[in-house]
Design a protein around this motif. Structure first.
Motif, PDB file in Angstrom:
ATOM      1  N   LYS A   1       0.882  -1.151  -0.063  1.00 25.56           N
ATOM      2  CA  LYS A   1       0.075  -0.023  -0.067  1.00 25.56           C
ATOM      3  C   LYS A   1       0.748   1.312  -0.047  1.00 25.56           C
ATOM      4  N   LEU A   2       2.094   1.231   0.804  1.00 26.89           N
ATOM      5  CA  LEU A   2       2.800   2.564   0.915  1.00 26.89           C
ATOM      6  C   LEU A   2       3.531   2.591  -0.349  1.00 26.89           C
ATOM      7  N   ALA A   3       4.130   1.441  -1.156  1.00 22.30           N
ATOM      8  CA  ALA A   3       4.602   1.465  -2.291  1.00 22.30           C
ATOM      9  C   ALA A   3       3.745   2.178  -3.482  1.00 22.30           C
ATOM     10  N   GLY A   4       2.507   1.826  -3.494  1.00 24.32           N
ATOM     11  CA  GLY A   4       1.442   2.168  -4.240  1.00 24.32           C
ATOM     12  C   GLY A   4       1.386   3.875  -4.197  1.00 24.32           C
ATOM     13  N   GLU A   5       1.188   4.200  -2.866  1.00 22.90           N
ATOM     14  CA  GLU A   5       1.084   5.667  -2.412  1.00 22.90           C
ATOM     15  C   GLU A   5       2.036   6.543  -3.164  1.00 22.90           C
ATOM     16  N   LEU A   6       3.334   5.943  -2.610  1.00 26.32           N
ATOM     17  CA  LEU A   6       4.411   6.798  -3.067  1.00 26.32           C
ATOM     18  C   LEU A   6       4.586   6.933  -4.533  1.00 26.32           C
TER      19      LEU A   6
END
Length: 255
Positions: free
Chosen positions: A127-132
């Motif tokens: 999820k964090l990778a996608g947001e970044l």
């Protein structure tokens, strides 16, 4: 490999990354340490100060920095407010000042060219990778990034996610393109030999790796970087990753 990787370039014309153990002077690191990069990424996503330390700890988010243009340091004297109480901060007190020497970073060819850092990110959270990726690719920032201090505006150029990534075997010396933690190197394995005919010039710096919840100070590590070629040859006991990205190859070790 249950990890997610991405990379981007971070550029600007002037920077200041204050050393955490400098008191009477504002000395600067030569590159953005992990705490600065993490804070910038949190700002890009709109995560408020003091609310990202647990999510951005090293078990979930790892950062590597390549110094693409070795910085030149300038020393300037800044006029600070001499504050002994809260009233002094709004200039309602004695209105005294104190002068502090400060190191500022610029490119060797300033102002014709900007400072240039390449940031590699590894996260265990999809999820964090996608947001970044969504924020950095467009780009679409909640808070604009700056190079260590609010006056030093900057911009980000998205590089992408690696087409392939490979973890190198630890049995052979490797040449990495990033700043390397000294603890990642086997003892006495740092090579002083010339690369492409150029002798190395190594520098050691003492940085904080992260903050803990409540802004408690996290681990402090020693790192090494190389000025002349930007590459470090050594035997590594921490993982070294070979990235294939935009038809280029990078060797990365995380801090």
């Amino acid at each position: 490999m249950n990890s997610h990787f991405l990379a981007f370039d971070w550029k600007g014309f002037m920077a200041h990354f204050r050393q955490f153990d400098a008191n009477s002077s504002a000395l600067s690191y030569s590159f953005p340490p992990p705490t600065v990069v993490a804070g910038m990424l949190a700002g890009v996503l709109g995560i408020e100060k003091d609310e990202y330390y647990e999510r951005f700890n090293r078990s979930n988010l790892q950062i590597a920095v390549q110094i693409v243009t070795p910085p030149r340091k300038l020393v300037q004297t800044l006029n600070y407010i001499f504050a002994k109480s809260a009233n002094d901060l709004n200039m309602s007190g004695d209105n005294l000042h104190t002068q502090i020497p400060a190191e500022l970073l610029v490119a060797p060819t300033f102002p014709q060219a900007p400072l240039h850092y390449r940031i590699f990110v590894k996260t265990a959270e999809a999820k964090l990778a996608g947001e970044l990726e969504e924020a950095l690719r467009q780009p679409k920032f909640r808070y604009l990034p700056y190079l260590g201090s609010a006056p030093f505006t900057s911009w980000i150029e998205w590089l992408g996610v690696p087409e392939t990534i490979q973890q190198l075997a630890s049995t052979e010396p490797a040449i990495v393109d990033t700043v390397a933690p000294l603890a990642a190197l086997e003892l006495r394995s740092l090579r002083m030999e010339a690369l492409d005919g150029i002798l190395p010039a190594f520098f050691r710096e003492h940085v904080r790796r992260d903050f803990l919840p409540g802004r408690e100070p996290g681990e402090v590590i020693d790192v090494v970087w190389e000025r002349n070629r930007g590459r470090i040859k050594a035997q590594f006991k921490e993982p070294v990753y070979r990235w294939q990205l935009n038809q280029q190859t990078f060797h990365v070790v995380f801090m």
